[in-house]
Enzyme design. Structure first.
Site, mmCIF file in Angstrom:
data_model
loop_
_atom_site.group_PDB
_atom_site.id
_atom_site.type_symbol
_atom_site.label_atom_id
_atom_site.label_comp_id
_atom_site.label_asym_id
_atom_site.label_seq_id
_atom_site.Cartn_x
_atom_site.Cartn_y
_atom_site.Cartn_z
ATOM 1 N N CYS A 192 0.821 -1.213 0.000
ATOM 2 C CA CYS A 192 0.000 0.000 0.000
ATOM 3 C C CYS A 192 0.853 1.261 0.000
ATOM 4 O O CYS A 192 1.157 1.839 1.049
ATOM 5 C CB CYS A 192 -0.955 0.029 1.186
ATOM 6 S SG CYS A 192 -2.142 1.413 1.037
ATOM 7 N N ASP A 329 1.236 -9.535 -3.097
ATOM 8 C CA ASP A 329 2.401 -8.653 -3.063
ATOM 9 C C ASP A 329 3.689 -9.275 -3.587
ATOM 10 O O ASP A 329 4.608 -8.551 -3.967
ATOM 11 C CB ASP A 329 2.648 -8.190 -1.621
ATOM 12 C CG ASP A 329 1.503 -7.368 -1.058
ATOM 13 O OD1 ASP A 329 0.613 -6.974 -1.833
ATOM 14 O OD2 ASP A 329 1.494 -7.123 0.163
ATOM 15 N N CYS A 372 -6.499 2.389 -3.273
ATOM 16 C CA CYS A 372 -5.836 2.933 -2.092
ATOM 17 C C CYS A 372 -6.722 4.014 -1.495
ATOM 18 O O CYS A 372 -6.784 5.130 -2.030
ATOM 19 C CB CYS A 372 -4.469 3.506 -2.471
ATOM 20 S SG CYS A 372 -3.527 4.081 -1.042
#
Length: 455
Positions: A192, A329, A372
């Site tokens: 993030c 990720d 986000c």
């Protein structure tokens, strides 16, 4: 010793390959074998395991993860802001994994894609026909001189990226009397990418609410050359930092913390001579450099030169081994690393791995969607949503580049229940359906802009 045992066992293995399926036998020890092995019990691992557990049935799937607790990490910005309790961010791993999969509570330490095995830290070999790698990212606080030891030495140093350190953030904000409040962004891909500045905006607003703002010099020292990677949202955030008198220092990389002197040392990345700058801090929020976990990074046959699982960014299938897929990720897809990205990727992996199991070619394509929720204060949020091309891909038929109370409540009150009750059980495929519905069937994606394969 465990690694040595694993190597000896691997050397004694024999593999029979049928298409993309491997069945291994060993003269050293008996192995567990599964149709599908998922390495990693985070957001991507749990959600894909849940989908395939319903499809394949009991005894066909194993999830390898050593953690006792599964954390909803997006909560930690709220914890650091004093809005949530850290205990509410975690649940027992057993409670979030699908009931009819086997949980191997151990760490994966080695991968042998040619023999279709994963080795755990206790030397056990796990056979698979198909593999999903969902290992997330590794926090490398130790790459910054003085850390992680400085966290124990100085109560004004904190970090929202770790369960152990996020609990320091709000007490440090409460204790702040004035001076330099510094927020950092490291020189690596991170979870993030908006989170390092979210806590900065929340801190700035908290200082205003408590009468401390006039005594605070707030700085964002970032390794990047821009405030955010998507132009639309960068323009909004540039206005936010200007209006709130926040000092942004670009191309600055934190390399050392000296808690005894309350100094933070930064390299100037735009300096050819490696020039450094020393800042006194009275509050320091550290975002650590991150990487793929060491066991994956060292598995040279399945990762790229930077250590990330090398998949096709659209199908999420491995570039060399068609029985391996990746999510989350730890993969090399060029998009921001978020739970929102993993939710959409989960649907793509399920479709394409199901096709592979049926002897068909992958057909579903990931567009790079990620999100986000950029908290800019108590009651304010810019909901950034975008794709591979860094073009907005917004769900709601309003301008999400503006600070909104509605988006704040989505972040604060709605996304966590969606995560726990829809995403982890494998029922949430991202917001594409709702985006089409709210936009009256019109896809808002920019078509098509080819994005090069990269990390």
């Amino acid at each position: 010793m465990a690694t040595l045992k694993a190597l000896i066992t691997l050397q004694g293995a024999k593999c029979i390959t049928l298409g993309t399926k491997c069945f291994s036998t060993s003269t050293v020890r008996e192995r567990k074998s599964y149709k599908l092995v998922v390495v990693g019990g985070g957001a991507g691992g749990c959600s894909t395991a849940a989908k395939f557990a319903r499809k394949l049935g009991k005894g066909q799937i194993a999830v390898i993860d050593p953690a006792e607790t599964h954390y909803y990490q997006p909560y930690w910005t709220l914890v650091g802001s004093g809005l949530k309790d850290v205990k509410d961010s975690g649940r027992p791993m057993r409670s979030v994994l699908p009931k009819n999969c086997d949980w191997i509570q151990d760490k994966a330490v080695a991968f042998d894609p040619d023999n279709c095995t994963v080795t755990t830290s206790n030397g056990e070999l796990i056979n698979y026909e198909y593999l999903i790698v969902a290992m997330g990212l590794q926090l490398n606080y130790h790459h910054i001189k003085g850390l992680p030891e400085a966290f124990d030495m100085d109560d004004t140093i904190c970090s929202n990226y770790s369960r152990a350190t996020v609990v320091k953030t709000f007490p440090a904000l409460q204790a702040f009397k004035g001076g330099n409040a510094i927020f950092t962004f490291p020189v690596s891909p991170i979870k993030c990418a908006g989170a390092p500045q979210k806590i900065m905006y929340m801190a700035e607003h908290y200082f205003r609410k408590t009468g401390k703002r006039d005594q605070a010099n707030i700085m964002f020292n970032t390794t990047l050359g821009t405030i955010f990677g998507v132009k639309k949202y960068a323009e909004s955030l540039t206005k936010v930092v200007k209006d709130r008198n926040i000092n942004v220092n670009y191309k600055r990389n934190l390399i050392e913390v000296r808690p005894d002197k309350k100094e933070a040392i930064f390299t100037k990345l735009d300096s050819d001579s490696g020039e450094t700058e020393t800042y006194h801090y009275d509050f320091l929020h550290v975002v650590p450099p991150m990487s793929a976990p060491d066991p994956l990074r060292l598995a040279k046959k399945i990762v790229n030169e930077t250590g990330y699982l090398e998949v096709n960014q659209h199908t999420l299938q491995h570039m060399k081994y068609p029985n391996i897929f990746g999510i989350g990720d730890c993969i090399n897809a060029p998009t921001s690393k978020t739970a929102a990205a993993a939710a959409t990727q989960c649907h793509i992996v399920f479709q394409n791995l199901s096709a592979a199991m049926a002897g068909k070619s992958p057909h579903a394509e990931y567009d790079g969607y990620t999100s986000c929720p950029l908290l800019t204060g108590y009651g304010k949020c810019i909901m950034a949503e975008f794709d591979f091309a860094a073009e907005p891909l917004e769900t709601f038929p309003i301008d999400q580049g503006k600070e909104r109370l509605s988006m704040y409540h989505i972040k604060k009150d709605i996304l966590a229940p969606v995560y726990w009750y829809l995403m982890l059980p494998g029922f949430w495929n991202g917001p594409k359906f709702w985006r089409l519905l709210l936009h009256l069937g019109m896809d808002t994606a920019v078509k098509p802009k080819q994005v090069p394969q990269q990390t």
